[in-house]
Design a protein around this motif. Structure first.
Motif, PDB file in Angstrom:
ATOM      1  N   GLY A  59       0.770  -1.228   0.000  1.00 34.99           N
ATOM      2  CA  GLY A  59       0.000   0.000   0.000  1.00 34.99           C
ATOM      3  C   GLY A  59       0.801   1.279   0.000  1.00 34.99           C
ATOM      4  O   GLY A  59       0.242   2.361   0.209  1.00 34.99           O
ATOM      5  N   GLY A  60       2.099   1.212  -0.252  1.00 36.10           N
ATOM      6  CA  GLY A  60       2.914   2.415  -0.323  1.00 36.10           C
ATOM      7  C   GLY A  60       3.404   2.681  -1.731  1.00 36.10           C
ATOM      8  O   GLY A  60       3.556   1.765  -2.537  1.00 36.10           O
ATOM      9  N   PHE A  61       3.636   3.958  -2.056  1.00 37.51           N
ATOM     10  CA  PHE A  61       4.180   4.290  -3.366  1.00 37.51           C
ATOM     11  C   PHE A  61       4.871   5.642  -3.304  1.00 37.51           C
ATOM     12  O   PHE A  61       4.693   6.420  -2.353  1.00 37.51           O
ATOM     13  CB  PHE A  61       3.085   4.304  -4.443  1.00 37.51           C
ATOM     14  CG  PHE A  61       2.127   5.470  -4.381  1.00 37.51           C
ATOM     15  CD1 PHE A  61       2.244   6.536  -5.260  1.00 37.51           C
ATOM     16  CD2 PHE A  61       1.104   5.500  -3.449  1.00 37.51           C
ATOM     17  CE1 PHE A  61       1.361   7.603  -5.219  1.00 37.51           C
ATOM     18  CE2 PHE A  61       0.205   6.561  -3.398  1.00 37.51           C
ATOM     19  CZ  PHE A  61       0.329   7.624  -4.286  1.00 37.51           C
ATOM     20  N   SER A  62       5.686   5.921  -4.289  1.00 40.62           N
ATOM     21  CA  SER A  62       6.289   7.241  -4.446  1.00 40.62           C
ATOM     22  C   SER A  62       6.022   7.724  -5.857  1.00 40.62           C
ATOM     23  O   SER A  62       5.916   6.919  -6.786  1.00 40.62           O
ATOM     24  CB  SER A  62       7.788   7.204  -4.166  1.00 40.62           C
ATOM     25  OG  SER A  62       8.452   6.342  -5.075  1.00 40.62           O
ATOM     26  N   ALA A  63       5.890   9.035  -6.008  1.00 44.63           N
ATOM     27  CA  ALA A  63       5.593   9.617  -7.313  1.00 44.63           C
ATOM     28  C   ALA A  63       6.544  10.775  -7.590  1.00 44.63           C
ATOM     29  O   ALA A  63       6.782  11.624  -6.716  1.00 44.63           O
ATOM     30  CB  ALA A  63       4.146  10.107  -7.360  1.00 44.63           C
ATOM     31  N   ASN A  64       7.096  10.797  -8.779  1.00 48.55           N
ATOM     32  CA  ASN A  64       7.913  11.911  -9.242  1.00 48.55           C
ATOM     33  C   ASN A  64       7.125  12.693 -10.279  1.00 48.55           C
ATOM     34  O   ASN A  64       6.530  12.107 -11.201  1.00 48.55           O
ATOM     35  CB  ASN A  64       9.217  11.408  -9.851  1.00 48.55           C
ATOM     36  CG  ASN A  64      10.121  10.786  -8.808  1.00 48.55           C
ATOM     37  OD1 ASN A  64      10.420  11.400  -7.796  1.00 48.55           O
ATOM     38  ND2 ASN A  64      10.543   9.550  -9.048  1.00 48.55           N
ATOM     39  N   VAL A  65       7.107  13.998 -10.135  1.00 48.91           N
ATOM     40  CA  VAL A  65       6.306  14.859 -10.998  1.00 48.91           C
ATOM     41  C   VAL A  65       7.209  15.947 -11.561  1.00 48.91           C
ATOM     42  O   VAL A  65       7.898  16.641 -10.811  1.00 48.91           O
ATOM     43  CB  VAL A  65       5.134  15.505 -10.214  1.00 48.91           C
ATOM     44  CG1 VAL A  65       4.249  16.322 -11.158  1.00 48.91           C
ATOM     45  CG2 VAL A  65       4.322  14.455  -9.478  1.00 48.91           C
ATOM     46  N   THR A  66       7.219  16.094 -12.875  1.00 43.89           N
ATOM     47  CA  THR A  66       7.971  17.165 -13.513  1.00 43.89           C
ATOM     48  C   THR A  66       6.992  18.138 -14.160  1.00 43.89           C
ATOM     49  O   THR A  66       6.161  17.732 -14.980  1.00 43.89           O
ATOM     50  CB  THR A  66       8.937  16.624 -14.579  1.00 43.89           C
ATOM     51  OG1 THR A  66       9.822  15.675 -13.973  1.00 43.89           O
ATOM     52  CG2 THR A  66       9.746  17.752 -15.201  1.00 43.89           C
ATOM     53  N   VAL A  67       7.075  19.410 -13.763  1.00 48.27           N
ATOM     54  CA  VAL A  67       6.248  20.460 -14.352  1.00 48.27           C
ATOM     55  C   VAL A  67       7.072  21.144 -15.438  1.00 48.27           C
ATOM     56  O   VAL A  67       8.103  21.764 -15.151  1.00 48.27           O
ATOM     57  CB  VAL A  67       5.815  21.487 -13.284  1.00 48.27           C
ATOM     58  CG1 VAL A  67       4.950  22.579 -13.918  1.00 48.27           C
ATOM     59  CG2 VAL A  67       5.076  20.803 -12.147  1.00 48.27           C
ATOM     60  N   ASN A  68       6.647  20.991 -16.676  1.00 49.05           N
ATOM     61  CA  ASN A  68       7.334  21.613 -17.816  1.00 49.05           C
ATOM     62  C   ASN A  68       6.525  22.825 -18.272  1.00 49.05           C
ATOM     63  O   ASN A  68       5.358  22.680 -18.679  1.00 49.05           O
ATOM     64  CB  ASN A  68       7.441  20.615 -18.974  1.00 49.05           C
ATOM     65  CG  ASN A  68       8.154  19.344 -18.574  1.00 49.05           C
ATOM     66  OD1 ASN A  68       9.369  19.279 -18.583  1.00 49.05           O
ATOM     67  ND2 ASN A  68       7.393  18.314 -18.222  1.00 49.05           N
TER      68      ASN A  68
END
Length: 588
Positions: A59-68
């Motif tokens: 039930g765990g996760f990590s997310a990487n987000v790039t704003v262009n």
């Protein structure tokens, strides 16, 4: 409608043209790409979001987000989105001020990263939690309060400008009114067999099961050579279109629950899969010389369903499948293939959907659809990149069981509810009903016009053992065993099955919702070796191909039902070919 959502014009199944921005999203270490554009309130705001999420398990996760930033320069920014489920929570973030209310998430710029010039980007991210079996990605974003339109600043989404791309015409059913490529390599082997000339003119799939297969291997021509042959066959057919069927089959950690068909790429070899395999295939398919072909791609058989049925805490779990679920490379790989191949205007992608004896139970079917939907939103793909699904690829499930259904009552008991019987709580007893129902259920993600293929190359089950009438027994298990067309010992048996026969010949639109019956698995090519055979193809030895094997939880510890003296998977197996012809139904 089957919409192709790309930054170009595409033809949809209804024939209506649309234009839209790239929209994709993912879970389990996949890449999410969404273009955020201007609205009348802020015509100078536009951006693209690259979102990748990796599930940890538990039930765990990590997310990487790039704003262009694709619009005018910004001095600060606020990114907002909503999770599909309120159970998804941001627990800790970085490079932004993260807040969440119910499913709604807000990320605002820090003092050191609020300034974004045109063309600049900033990377942010978070750790999160979720409950349930899936962790779906957000479906929409806003930047500084501007709704996403997917257009550059100032561009009218309904006006593509003076020079739009030429639309690519795709037909509703690629098999309709078309010839289908006959593989000369397979046809030569079939003709060399006694009686084989009776079926040597049947179209079969071309398998790209390793990187070397693209250029060609000993005794097998490469992809471009096959396509050249399809162009020649097309010319010989006059004005009739030509379908070319190719199997895309080389995922990292391939076939995590079946050693016989393991591949050359390790579980983490996603970059090689992309650059050396998919990119190479896509480049060949896109050559102008092949533009008039209808290219049907069968995408990665026996992959995504494994992430549902053969992972912890299931009794049928394997360590390899747990790894592939954890690292996300099945979802990533399928998404990348759908995206890259779907960009070729005359390609029709069909994803493998297992078969009724694997996916037909309640706890398997909808989760399988869900994970294919996730893959279709990974690595830049969209559900519009999926033209349909294929069931029973390289398998043996009967097309129809004429003498009973799952709900038939025998001796006062519903067959479906008889534990340990042939049906054993499955909703389906044959492939046609399963494929039609799969299509209906998949429409929520892929649209109501999604198509289906059924591989009928080895599911005829004719010959003297084929029942001609329903059993008269009042014992449910005896009734099922005496009445069923499928003569396997157990539905979980998949390797070189004794007693199998050729099934329905390939043809277009044979039943409601079915684009075609196809022979994707070339009859006579082995499923796997019956004993260990050293090789340089990455193929292991699976005991399910050993006729002496007494089984495992995936076939409820039954005998394997496999033929003896089988060669490596994909290699010619004369004894099987002769059996398939002998037991063909309809008979040859």
């Amino acid at each position: 409608m089957r919409l192709r959502i790309k930054p170009t014009f595409r033809r949809v199944r209804s024939g209506r043209r649309i234009t839209a921005a790239a929209v994709s999203f993912v879970v389990m270490a996949t890449t999410f790409v969404m273009t955020l554009g201007a609205s009348p309130a802020s015509a100078a705001t536009a951006c693209r979001i690259d979102y990748s999420a990796s599930n940890w398990g538990g039930g765990g996760f990590s997310a990487n987000v790039t704003v262009n930033n694709l619009g005018d320069a910004l001095s600060n920014w606020t990114l907002t989105f909503a999770f599909p489920s309120t159970s998804q929570r941001v627990s800790q973030g970085w490079n932004a001020n993260w807040t969440q209310s119910s499913a709604n998430v807000t990320a605002t710029s820090m003092s050191y990263n609020g300034s974004l010039a045109t063309g600049a980007s900033v990377q942010i991210g978070f750790n999160g939690t979720y409950t349930g079996s899936s962790n779906p990605a957000p479906t929409s974003f806003s930047l500084n309060g501007v709704a996403c339109t997917g257009q550059p600043p100032g561009e009218d989404p309904e006006d593509p400008g003076e020079n739009p791309e030429t639309p690519a015409d795709r037909v509703n059913n690629p098999y309709a009114g078309a010839g289908v490529y006959v593989n000369p390599d397979w046809a030569a082997k079939a003709r060399a067999e006694s009686g084989g000339s009776r079926i040597a003119n049947q179209p079969t799939g071309v398998w790209m099961d390793r990187i070397a297969a693209i250029a060609g291997t000993t005794g097998a021509r490469g992809l471009a050579s096959h396509l050249d042959g399809a162009v020649q066959q097309d010319a010989a057919n006059g004005s009739t279109p030509m379908v070319f069927q190719v199997v895309i089959y080389n995922l990292p950690g391939r076939d995590c629950a079946a050693l016989a068909s393991n591949g050359e790429l390790g579980p983490g070899d996603l970059s090689r899969y992309k650059s050396e395999y998919i990119d190479a295939i896509a480049a060949i398919l896109a050559r102008p010389a092949y533009a008039n072909l209808r290219i049907v791609t069968v995408i990665e058989i026996d992959s995504l369903p494994n992430l549902i049925t053969n992972v912890a805490p299931r009794e049928t779990a394997t360590a390899q499948c747990d790894t592939m679920k954890s690292n996300g490379n099945y979802v990533n790989g399928v998404g990348y293939a759908l995206n890259k191949l779907g960009d070729v205007p005359n390609v029709y992608n069909y994803i493998d959907a297992g078969h009724h004896g694997w996916i037909g139970w309640d706890d398997n079917l909808q989760p399988t659809i869900d994970i294919t939907c996730q893959a279709a939103r990974a690595q830049g793909a969209t559900p519009a990149d999926v033209w349909g699904f294929i069931t029973n690829t390289a398998n043996y499930s009967a097309l129809r069981e004429p003498f009973f259904t799952a709900n038939t009552t025998v001796g006062g008991r519903v067959l479906r509810e008889v534990s340990g019987g042939w049906v054993d709580w499955n909703r389906y007893v044959d492939e046609l009903s399963f494929a039609q129902d799969f299509r209906t259920k998949a429409a929520s993600c892929f649209g109501s016009n999604i198509g289906m293929l059924i591989d009928t190359s080895r599911n005829g089950w004719g010959g003297s053992a084929r029942p001609t009438a329903a059993s008269t027994s009042t014992d449910p298990i005896t009734f099922m065993n005496q009445s069923r067309i499928d003569r396997r010992i157990h539905l979980g048996n998949w390797c070189n099955q004794s007693g199998a026969g050729l099934g329905e010949r390939p043809r277009s639109a044979p039943a409601t919702g079915i684009d075609a019956y196809v022979w994707i698995k070339p009859p006579g090519e082995s499923d796997g070796s019956s004993s260990q055979i050293p090789n340089d193809e990455g193929k292991g030895f699976d005991r399910m191909c050993d006729p002496t094997y007494t089984g495992n939880p995936r076939n409820q510890n039954n005998m394997s039902g496999a033929l003896p003296n089988a060669p490596l998977s994909g290699h010619w197996f004369s004894a099987q070919f002769q059996q398939l012809m002998q037991n063909a139904y309809p008979a040859l």
